[in-house]
Design an enzyme around this catalytic site. Sequence first.
Site, PDB file in Angstrom:
ATOM      1  N   GLU A  32      24.256  18.070  37.504  1.00  0.00           N
ATOM      2  CA  GLU A  32      24.386  19.510  37.293  1.00  0.00           C
ATOM      3  C   GLU A  32      23.073  20.077  36.762  1.00  0.00           C
ATOM      4  O   GLU A  32      22.536  19.578  35.776  1.00  0.00           O
ATOM      5  CB  GLU A  32      25.513  19.818  36.306  1.00  0.00           C
ATOM      6  N   SER A 179      34.190  45.193  49.856  1.00  0.00           N
ATOM      7  CA  SER A 179      35.491  45.321  49.181  1.00  0.00           C
ATOM      8  C   SER A 179      36.351  44.081  49.346  1.00  0.00           C
ATOM      9  O   SER A 179      37.565  44.160  49.454  1.00  0.00           O
ATOM     10  CB  SER A 179      36.246  46.539  49.725  1.00  0.00           C
ATOM     11  N   GLY A 180      35.688  42.916  49.349  1.00  0.00           N
ATOM     12  CA  GLY A 180      36.453  41.683  49.235  1.00  0.00           C
ATOM     13  C   GLY A 180      36.927  41.527  47.809  1.00  0.00           C
ATOM     14  O   GLY A 180      36.899  42.480  47.014  1.00  0.00           O
ATOM     15  N   ILE A 182      35.637  40.061  45.154  1.00  0.00           N
ATOM     16  CA  ILE A 182      34.636  40.362  44.129  1.00  0.00           C
ATOM     17  C   ILE A 182      34.459  41.864  43.987  1.00  0.00           C
ATOM     18  O   ILE A 182      34.448  42.408  42.875  1.00  0.00           O
ATOM     19  CB  ILE A 182      33.295  39.685  44.468  1.00  0.00           C
ATOM     20  N   HIS A 441      67.754  37.372  38.121  1.00  0.00           N
ATOM     21  CA  HIS A 441      67.714  38.830  37.992  1.00  0.00           C
ATOM     22  C   HIS A 441      67.791  39.203  36.513  1.00  0.00           C
ATOM     23  O   HIS A 441      68.571  38.619  35.767  1.00  0.00           O
ATOM     24  CB  HIS A 441      68.907  39.453  38.725  1.00  0.00           C
TER      25      HIS A 441
END
Length: 462
Positions: A32, A179-180, A182, A441
Amino acid sequence: MNYDIIVIGSGPGGYVAAIRAAQLGFKTAIVEKENLGGVCLNWGCIPTKALLKSAQVFEYINHAADYGISVKGAQANFDEMIQRSRGVADGMSKGIQFLMKKNKIDVLEGYGKIKRGKVVEVTAKDQTKKDYLSKHIILATGSKTRELPNLKQNGETIIGYREAMTLKKQPKSMIVVGSGAIGVEFAYFYHSIGTEVTIVEFAEQIVPREDADISKELGRVFRKKGIQIMTSASVEKVTATAKGCEVEIKTAKGIEVKQCDVVLSAVGIASNLENLGLEELGVKTEKGKVVVDGYYQTNVPGIYAIGDIIDTPALAHVASAEGITCVEKIAGMHVETIDYNNIPGCTYCAPEIASVGYTEKAAIDAGYKIKVGKFPFSASGKASAAGAKEGFIKVIYDEKYGELLGAHFIGANVTEMIAEIVVARKLETTGHEILKAIHPHPTMSEAIMEATAMAYGEVIHL
């Protein structure tokens, strides 16, 4: 040092693959270059949900009178919202550190590159290099924000998702391009705390990958909230000004010029494939993705790829599943390939969106004769009591056999409800079985049963 498996990248694909490998007895290391947990834990899934929760709480307070509660003087503290989000992310990253120690996984800090002979070269921050040998190498390097040629990010006035989570000052106005998930999540967050937000989307509807009914409903709700939406539109040029940005937007009517403090580019992601050694080893790629088989092995034996760098849905839970599948196959276990038509997608704006399987159009295009049922939350007792009547449940069944082809939810907490459909589809459940499975319910989830009843002409509460 020699390892059985080295994983390059510690996002939800990489760290999960490493843990599963350690569980199966492999000597494992993970590489990393930045923070354990990758983009998801540090800059994506987790910190954005923390921001969205702050926005939701602020909205609750602002609408407290709707619940018979008087609250005065509530203010959104932007800096403290950001600090809370970063604190949540830091806590999750430390949790991954604990899991690495618990599972005896070596963490190799630095930039990983594969070389011939199944060698991973790790370059530390001080530029020192060290080689590690491994029988198997799994690439899980994830993705970054995609940049358009005419929308180059500068980190200040034209930003990506990372900067959107750590702005030093709340902008008074923002244009969100794309407009996905994210785009709409950040649009909701900033609008909720008082920023004037405009969404610019190239497609005819926002969240264009969703079922058409979902896209229309979210557009209706967002416009009602006061978010301006420009569809079938594209940003042609952004010019920095003394006050922020001048944005030229191409629409069917021509060019429209808008002013804003910040432009957020949310036009998708690009795979992290640079400087991994793929070309030198002859690892095959197509259109910016690594080519793999059903168990994630590349054309070079012993080298695998999972997550955002391959041509599958770029979702955290997909990367995790791919990592587990890959490692279990390496271990010689009997493993089923992943069914990518049964992957749930979730968007955490308000109202939330959750979906899985075929959209109505896709089912028809695939040749199915279908039964469709929709149940609005405005007819739900629990939704009314909760003050969350926006949205609906939509289910799609094969007319001939009753197969559950797909489901599309929009409303409060629907991301917590979609798993019922995923499990049902995995078990090849039919519409009749959903209809006859007694749901509690009052709950929001009983709308799944009600929508199914509508599909079969048996709806009671509509």
